[in-house]
Write a protein that holds these residues in place. Structure first.
Motif, PDB file in Angstrom:
ATOM      1  N   CYS A   1       8.494  -6.366   6.617  1.00  0.00           N
ATOM      2  CA  CYS A   1       7.983  -6.202   8.014  1.00  0.00           C
ATOM      3  C   CYS A   1       6.354  -6.253   8.521  1.00  0.00           C
TER       4      CYS A   1
ATOM      5  N   LYS B   1     -10.319  -9.473   1.187  1.00  0.00           N
ATOM      6  CA  LYS B   1      -9.938  -8.165   0.220  1.00  0.00           C
ATOM      7  C   LYS B   1      -9.817  -8.518  -1.112  1.00  0.00           C
TER       8      LYS B   1
ATOM      9  N   THR C   1      -1.172  -3.715   2.578  1.00  0.00           N
ATOM     10  CA  THR C   1      -0.129  -2.503   1.906  1.00  0.00           C
ATOM     11  C   THR C   1       0.971  -2.517   2.854  1.00  0.00           C
TER      12      THR C   1
ATOM     13  N   ASP D   1       3.302  -6.224  10.894  1.00  0.00           N
ATOM     14  CA  ASP D   1       2.696  -5.623  12.175  1.00  0.00           C
ATOM     15  C   ASP D   1       2.029  -6.915  12.809  1.00  0.00           C
TER      16      ASP D   1
ATOM     17  N   SER E   1      -8.271  -3.076   7.340  1.00  0.00           N
ATOM     18  CA  SER E   1      -7.898  -4.213   8.195  1.00  0.00           C
ATOM     19  C   SER E   1      -9.088  -5.361   8.055  1.00  0.00           C
ATOM     20  N   GLY E   2      -8.541  -6.516   7.691  1.00  0.00           N
ATOM     21  CA  GLY E   2      -9.681  -7.650   8.003  1.00  0.00           C
ATOM     22  C   GLY E   2     -10.628  -7.718   6.550  1.00  0.00           C
TER      23      GLY E   2
ATOM     24  N   THR F   1       5.028  -0.653   3.283  1.00  0.00           N
ATOM     25  CA  THR F   1       6.270   0.010   2.560  1.00  0.00           C
ATOM     26  C   THR F   1       7.611  -0.582   3.197  1.00  0.00           C
ATOM     27  N   ALA F   2       7.602  -1.347   4.263  1.00  0.00           N
ATOM     28  CA  ALA F   2       8.644  -1.931   4.693  1.00  0.00           C
ATOM     29  C   ALA F   2       9.050  -3.179   4.225  1.00  0.00           C
TER      30      ALA F   2
ATOM     31  N   GLU G   1      -4.504  -8.471  10.761  1.00  0.00           N
ATOM     32  CA  GLU G   1      -5.194  -9.711  10.605  1.00  0.00           C
ATOM     33  C   GLU G   1      -4.440 -10.831   9.737  1.00  0.00           C
ATOM     34  N   SER G   2      -3.546 -10.097   8.959  1.00  0.00           N
ATOM     35  CA  SER G   2      -2.918 -10.892   7.783  1.00  0.00           C
ATOM     36  C   SER G   2      -1.904 -11.694   8.658  1.00  0.00           C
TER      37      SER G   2
ATOM     38  N   ALA H   1      -4.988  -1.368   2.880  1.00  0.00           N
ATOM     39  CA  ALA H   1      -4.640  -0.817   3.825  1.00  0.00           C
ATOM     40  C   ALA H   1      -5.887  -1.012   5.044  1.00  0.00           C
TER      41      ALA H   1
HETATM   42  C1  LIG Z   1       1.373   3.477   2.781  1.00  0.00           C
HETATM   43  C2  LIG Z   1       1.155   2.356   3.866  1.00  0.00           C
HETATM   44  C3  LIG Z   1       2.254   1.787   4.095  1.00  0.00           C
HETATM   45  C4  LIG Z   1       2.019   0.662   5.159  1.00  0.00           C
HETATM   46  N1  LIG Z   1       3.217  -0.074   5.279  1.00  0.00           N
HETATM   47  C5  LIG Z   1       2.961  -1.028   6.490  1.00  0.00           C
HETATM   48  C6  LIG Z   1       4.118  -2.233   6.580  1.00  0.00           C
HETATM   49  O1  LIG Z   1       5.122  -1.964   6.055  1.00  0.00           O
HETATM   50  N2  LIG Z   1       3.608  -3.027   7.349  1.00  0.00           N
HETATM   51  C7  LIG Z   1       2.712  -3.241   7.951  1.00  0.00           C
HETATM   52  O2  LIG Z   1       2.780  -4.286   8.875  1.00  0.00           O
HETATM   53  N3  LIG Z   1       1.593  -2.449   7.771  1.00  0.00           N
HETATM   54  C8  LIG Z   1       1.784  -1.436   7.126  1.00  0.00           C
HETATM   55  N4  LIG Z   1       0.616  -0.292   6.522  1.00  0.00           N
HETATM   56  C9  LIG Z   1      -0.505  -0.614   7.204  1.00  0.00           C
HETATM   57  C10 LIG Z   1      -1.354  -1.741   7.052  1.00  0.00           C
HETATM   58  O3  LIG Z   1      -1.658  -1.912   5.486  1.00  0.00           O
HETATM   59  C11 LIG Z   1      -2.630  -2.020   7.676  1.00  0.00           C
HETATM   60  O4  LIG Z   1      -2.350  -2.011   9.086  1.00  0.00           O
HETATM   61  C12 LIG Z   1      -3.595  -2.958   7.255  1.00  0.00           C
HETATM   62  O5  LIG Z   1      -5.182  -2.754   7.777  1.00  0.00           O
HETATM   63  C13 LIG Z   1      -3.340  -4.545   7.582  1.00  0.00           C
HETATM   64  O6  LIG Z   1      -4.457  -5.216   6.908  1.00  0.00           O
HETATM   65  P1  LIG Z   1      -4.768  -6.652   7.858  1.00  0.00           P
HETATM   66  O7  LIG Z   1      -5.162  -6.110   9.259  1.00  0.00           O
HETATM   67  O8  LIG Z   1      -6.176  -6.909   7.171  1.00  0.00           O
HETATM   68  O9  LIG Z   1      -3.755  -7.536   7.571  1.00  0.00           O
HETATM   69  C14 LIG Z   1       0.854   0.441   5.650  1.00  0.00           C
HETATM   70  C15 LIG Z   1      -0.144   1.209   5.365  1.00  0.00           C
HETATM   71  C16 LIG Z   1       0.025   2.033   4.306  1.00  0.00           C
HETATM   72  C17 LIG Z   1      -1.184   2.871   4.072  1.00  0.00           C
END
Ligand SMILES: Cc1cc2nc3c(=O)[nH]c(=O)nc-3n(C[C@H](O)[C@H](O)[C@H](O)COP(=O)(O)O)c2cc1C
Length: 156
Positions: A52, A91, A35, A54, A87-88, A37-38, A58-59, A85
């Motif tokens: 953007c 999905k 998930t 993070d 993690s890991g 919003t960036a 994990e992704s 949203a």
């Molecule tokens: C509303 C909302 C917006 C988010 N926006 C971002 C974003 O823009 N970029 C990002 O890296 N994570 C964002 N996150 C957090 C990731 O969805 C979250 O860290 C997720 O667990 C990552 O999954 P993964 O570790 O399986 O890749 C957002 C979460 C929420 C609920």
């Protein structure tokens, strides 16, 4: 003087944003997504957008496959935002989706999507900025899911 971290997050939360799920097909052939919003549009000619991701997610490493899709969630898809949203894990096991032209997964029932090939990758602090060239896109007429002040909102 650096801004207080809490205040920074608080103010960012006041920018109403559409909710997306950014997906990719990893080099291992598996679908990944989170998930986000960036997201923003960048250029019309050539057609570029950016997301953007993070570095701690994990992704993140799977986006080096060079393709991704931005799925715009509809107002009825808050459960998908919550699901992606977390993690890991797998999905996509129970997920309705199809594979797009780039190989990236396109979720069913969304407001729209953009399919991209990664053209530029930039450092963005604790995130990585992926600029994608859009190769396919479409929309439907469902209402958007929004995120504002730490909660899900809908257009009324
Ligand atoms: C509303 C909302 C917006 C988010 N926006 C971002 C974003 O823009 N970029 C990002 O890296 N994570 C964002 N996150 C957090 C990731 O969805 C979250 O860290 C997720 O667990 C990552 O999954 P993964 O570790 O399986 O890749 C957002 C979460 C929420 C609920």
């Amino acid at each position: 003087m650096a801004i207080d971290k809490g205040q920074f997050r608080h103010v960012l939360g006041h920018f109403a944003a559409g909710v997306t799920v950014i997906t990719t097909r990893g080099a291992d052939g598996a679908p990944y997504g989170l998930t986000a919003t960036a997201f923003t549009s960048v250029s019309l000619e050539p057609p570029l957008i950016l997301v953007c991701v993070d570095k701690k997610s994990e992704s993140h490493p799977h986006f080096s496959s060079g393709v991704f899709a931005v799925n715009f969630l509809g107002a009825h898809q808050e459960h998908l935002s919550q699901h992606f949203a977390k993690s890991g894990g797998d999905k996509f096991g129970q997920m309705e989706y199809r594979t797009g032209a780039t190989g990236a997964p396109l979720l069913a029932g969304t407001l729209g999507y953009l399919e991209c090939r990664t053209r530029h990758v930039y450092e963005g602090g604790d995130h990585t900025i992926f600029v994608g060239e859009v190769v396919e896109a479409d929309v439907s007429d469902v209402e958007p899911l929004l995120y504002f002040r730490g909660g899900y909102r809908r257009v009324t």
